[in-house]
Design a protein around this motif. Structure first.
Motif, mmCIF file in Angstrom:
data_model
loop_
_atom_site.group_PDB
_atom_site.id
_atom_site.type_symbol
_atom_site.label_atom_id
_atom_site.label_comp_id
_atom_site.label_asym_id
_atom_site.label_seq_id
_atom_site.Cartn_x
_atom_site.Cartn_y
_atom_site.Cartn_z
ATOM 1 N N LEU A 178 19.524 -14.920 28.394
ATOM 2 C CA LEU A 178 19.770 -13.615 27.775
ATOM 3 C C LEU A 178 20.182 -13.803 26.312
ATOM 4 C CD1 LEU A 178 19.979 -10.527 28.000
ATOM 5 C CD2 LEU A 178 22.331 -10.848 28.836
ATOM 6 N N ALA A 179 21.047 -14.764 26.042
ATOM 7 C CA ALA A 179 21.427 -15.055 24.651
ATOM 8 C C ALA A 179 20.198 -15.446 23.841
ATOM 9 C CB ALA A 179 22.480 -16.162 24.607
ATOM 10 N N ASN A 180 19.339 -16.272 24.419
ATOM 11 C CA ASN A 180 18.130 -16.691 23.708
ATOM 12 C C ASN A 180 17.167 -15.534 23.476
ATOM 13 O OD1 ASN A 180 18.940 -19.363 23.384
ATOM 14 N ND2 ASN A 180 18.181 -19.924 25.406
ATOM 15 N N ALA A 181 17.109 -14.605 24.427
ATOM 16 C CA ALA A 181 16.278 -13.411 24.226
ATOM 17 C C ALA A 181 16.815 -12.584 23.057
ATOM 18 C CB ALA A 181 16.231 -12.574 25.504
ATOM 19 N N LEU A 182 18.128 -12.452 22.967
ATOM 20 C CA LEU A 182 18.722 -11.737 21.833
ATOM 21 C C LEU A 182 18.471 -12.491 20.530
ATOM 22 C CD1 LEU A 182 22.087 -10.428 23.303
ATOM 23 C CD2 LEU A 182 20.138 -9.065 22.524
ATOM 24 N N ASN A 183 18.555 -13.802 20.566
ATOM 25 C CA ASN A 183 18.266 -14.585 19.363
ATOM 26 C C ASN A 183 16.843 -14.330 18.879
ATOM 27 O OD1 ASN A 183 20.818 -15.698 19.566
ATOM 28 N ND2 ASN A 183 20.098 -17.586 20.530
ATOM 29 N N ALA A 214 16.523 -4.036 15.239
ATOM 30 C CA ALA A 214 17.815 -3.424 14.906
ATOM 31 C C ALA A 214 18.890 -3.784 15.924
ATOM 32 C CB ALA A 214 17.668 -1.909 14.822
ATOM 33 N N ALA A 215 20.024 -4.198 15.411
ATOM 34 C CA ALA A 215 21.153 -4.589 16.267
ATOM 35 C C ALA A 215 21.657 -3.419 17.101
ATOM 36 C CB ALA A 215 22.283 -5.146 15.406
ATOM 37 N N ASP A 216 21.527 -2.215 16.595
ATOM 38 C CA ASP A 216 21.968 -1.033 17.337
ATOM 39 C C ASP A 216 21.287 -0.938 18.705
ATOM 40 O OD1 ASP A 216 23.500 -0.408 15.154
ATOM 41 O OD2 ASP A 216 22.220 1.222 14.461
ATOM 42 N N ASN A 217 20.089 -1.498 18.833
ATOM 43 C CA ASN A 217 19.370 -1.476 20.107
ATOM 44 C C ASN A 217 20.130 -2.209 21.206
ATOM 45 O OD1 ASN A 217 17.315 -0.157 18.786
ATOM 46 N ND2 ASN A 217 15.929 -1.894 18.770
ATOM 47 N N TYR A 218 21.012 -3.136 20.802
ATOM 48 C CA TYR A 218 21.698 -3.982 21.773
ATOM 49 C C TYR A 218 23.216 -3.833 21.741
ATOM 50 C CZ TYR A 218 17.058 -5.725 22.122
ATOM 51 O OH TYR A 218 15.700 -5.787 22.304
ATOM 52 N N GLN A 219 23.694 -2.866 20.994
ATOM 53 C CA GLN A 219 25.139 -2.665 20.910
ATOM 54 C C GLN A 219 25.730 -2.321 22.274
ATOM 55 O OE1 GLN A 219 26.356 -0.069 17.757
ATOM 56 N NE2 GLN A 219 28.522 -0.516 18.065
ATOM 57 N N ASN A 228 19.499 -12.636 9.293
ATOM 58 C CA ASN A 228 19.105 -11.984 10.540
ATOM 59 C C ASN A 228 20.278 -11.841 11.503
ATOM 60 O OD1 ASN A 228 16.575 -11.985 9.428
ATOM 61 N ND2 ASN A 228 15.691 -13.422 10.865
ATOM 62 N N ALA A 229 21.244 -12.741 11.404
ATOM 63 C CA ALA A 229 22.415 -12.691 12.283
ATOM 64 C C ALA A 229 23.401 -11.605 11.874
ATOM 65 C CB ALA A 229 23.122 -14.046 12.282
ATOM 66 N N ARG A 230 23.503 -11.341 10.588
ATOM 67 C CA ARG A 230 24.530 -10.429 10.063
ATOM 68 C C ARG A 230 24.595 -9.073 10.774
ATOM 69 N NH1 ARG A 230 27.255 -11.375 5.931
ATOM 70 N NH2 ARG A 230 25.691 -12.722 4.994
ATOM 71 N N PRO A 231 23.497 -8.355 10.953
ATOM 72 C CA PRO A 231 23.603 -7.043 11.619
ATOM 73 C C PRO A 231 24.159 -7.130 13.048
ATOM 74 C CG PRO A 231 21.438 -7.295 10.602
ATOM 75 C CD PRO A 231 22.120 -8.625 10.512
ATOM 76 N N TYR A 232 23.841 -8.205 13.743
ATOM 77 C CA TYR A 232 24.342 -8.391 15.109
ATOM 78 C C TYR A 232 25.818 -8.776 15.087
ATOM 79 C CZ TYR A 232 19.695 -7.855 17.029
ATOM 80 O OH TYR A 232 18.477 -7.326 17.412
ATOM 81 N N TRP A 233 26.181 -9.608 14.138
ATOM 82 C CA TRP A 233 27.579 -9.998 14.013
ATOM 83 C C TRP A 233 28.449 -8.777 13.721
ATOM 84 C CZ3 TRP A 233 30.170 -13.942 15.669
ATOM 85 C CH2 TRP A 233 31.462 -14.173 15.216
ATOM 86 N N GLU A 234 27.915 -7.848 12.967
ATOM 87 C CA GLU A 234 28.671 -6.637 12.614
ATOM 88 C C GLU A 234 28.926 -5.744 13.824
ATOM 89 O OE1 GLU A 234 26.422 -4.965 9.381
ATOM 90 O OE2 GLU A 234 27.165 -6.485 7.974
#
Length: 126
Positions: free
Chosen positions: A46-51, A59-64, A101-107
């Motif tokens: 699952l982590a790899n799928a998110l990566n 968009a990170a909002d899709n996975y918030q 690419n990581a920044r929006p997810y980290w936020e």
């Protein structure tokens, strides 16, 4: 709730990313020999799928909501779930994802998951 039940709940609630994780899991764990399914190992997939989604700039909002669900279960779950979230999921997030690419997810990642990540890696993925 135990880890297998939590895994099924994630798959039912978030079917699209779970299908991607299922494929990654099968490609990795079953490429040579059919193995018994492991919910613990599935959380790494699952982590790899998110990566993969991060790398494609989805968009990170899709996975918030998914991240919040995982965060909440970490806070209230049993030890097997907590270990899978910490070791299998969080430690593998952001693997080979560039900082832009990581920044929006980290936020959007919840604070407790950020704490686990920094606790293991020693720094944010940015």
């Amino acid at each position: 709730m135990d880890l297998d039940t939590f895994c099924r709940q994630i798959k039912e609630t978030y079917p699209e990313i779970s299908a991607h994780a299922d494929k990654l899991y099968d490609d990795y764990w079953n490429r040579l020999v059919q193995t018994e399914f492991s919910s613990y190992s599935w959380f790494e997939s699952l982590a790899n799928a998110l990566n993969s989604e991060m790398k494609k700039k989805v968009a990170a909002d899709n996975y918030q909501a998914l991240l919040e669900t995982i965060s909440s279960e970490y806070e209230h779950g049993e030890s097997g779930i907590m270990k899978a979230i910490d070791v299998a999921f969080v430690e593998n997030l952001f693997w080979q994802v560039n900082s832009d690419n990581a920044r929006p997810y980290w936020e959007v990642i919840p604070k407790n998951l950020k704490g686990l990540y920094v606790g293991f890696h020693g720094q944010a993925p940015l």
